[in-house]
Design an enzyme around this catalytic site. Structure first.
Site: not given
Ligand code: IPE
Ligand code: IPE
Ligand code: MG
Length: 247
Positions: A19-21, A23, A67-68, A191, A204
């Site tokens: 996560d975080g790509n 941002r 994510n859809w 989460r 863990e």
């Molecule tokens: C969780 O990330 C799903 C993936 C990393 C593929 P999200 O960015 O979609 O999760 P939420 O919506 O913040 O919980």
């Molecule tokens: C996780 O990064 C990758 C996917 C859910 C596809 P995000 O796209 O959720 O990045 P943030 O959480 O918005 O930074």
């Molecule tokens: Mg995210």
């Protein structure tokens, strides 16, 4: 300083919520998909490091059922990245088998074909299995397992009184691997986001603020060192566990 790891206690299965790509990209004044592109490089680095360390299964949450609901251009960019980043060379070089879990039928046809092709080409690799969770969510997976069990009871293949936890595990799409020992979530959120709810029962958990594109080999080693500093009790007492370990 490089983390000192106990090579005998490397987690067999590491699951990651990458996560975080988005941002990461926004902070650089770029589009979110630029962050996803950068995230692919992290996948390569972390996959190689996991094989070096002797991890057997690496499960990467890449695209969730939820994510859809993202904007269509972001979904298209992500699907495009899946297509272009599945290079046989990376898997062959590291002797990594590729697998996918999720509601694959929802993905574009060309993505489905590419996934199939990569699974076939890498089927004999045996250093590690890299599993990509695509169009995946734990509730979807458990609902499907429930339907399979119901069908089997209905047609007489299965008796209700014979249903055990193993009956369920065997009908989840993760049935070819052990449960994760360690779950890592990057990007600062605390989460699970519908990831492997059944399988994570005794994993863990490790959360870090680092955005996925910035997550380096050293960060992975830090997570593993943290894991190695914990005692997994599975409901028993500290004393029982120590006796079992001969301490
Ligand atoms: C969780 O990330 C799903 C993936 C990393 C593929 P999200 O960015 O979609 O999760 P939420 O919506 O913040 O919980
Ligand atoms: C996780 O990064 C990758 C996917 C859910 C596809 P995000 O796209 O959720 O990045 P943030 O959480 O918005 O930074
Ligand atoms: Mg995210």
């Amino acid at each position: 300083m490089a983390e000192e790891l106990d090579i005998k206690r490397i987690p067999q299965h590491i699951a990651i919520i990458m996560d975080g790509n988005g941002r990461w990209a926004m902070e650089r004044g770029k589009e979110r998909s630029y962050g996803h592109q950068a995230g692919v490089d992290t996948v390569r680095r972390i996959t190689s490091e996991c094989t070096r360390l002797g991890v057997k299964f690496l499960t990467l949450y890449t695209f969730s059922t939820e994510n859809w609901n993202r904007p269509t251009d972001e979904i298209a960019a992500l699907m495009g990245l899946v297509l272009t980043s599945l290079e046989d060379e990376i898997f062959m070089k590291n002797n990594v088998r590729f697998q996918v879990i999720g509601d694959i039928g929802r993905l574009p046809k060309e993505v489905q074909l590419k996934l199939q092709e990569t699974m076939e080409h890498t089927a004999k690799n045996d250093a590690m299995t890299m599993v990509v969770a695509l169009s995946y969510s734990a509730r979807w997976e458990m609902t499907e397992a429930a339907k399979t069990v119901a069908r089997q009871v209905q047609n007489g293949e299965l008796k209700v009184e014979d249903i055990t936890e193993t009956t369920i595990s065997e009908r989840l799409c993760t049935n070819f691997m052990p449960d994760p020992d360690l779950l890592i979530r990057t990007g600062g959120e605390l989460r699970i986001s519908n990831y492997m709810l059944w399988q994570l029962a005794y994993s863990e958990l490790y959360f870090c603020d680092t955005y996925w594109p910035d997550f380096m080999e050293a960060d992975l080693r830090k997570a593993i060192a943290d894991y190695q500093g914990r005692q997994r009790r599975f409901g028993k007492t500290e004393e029982q566990v120590e006796t079992e370990q001969g301490k």
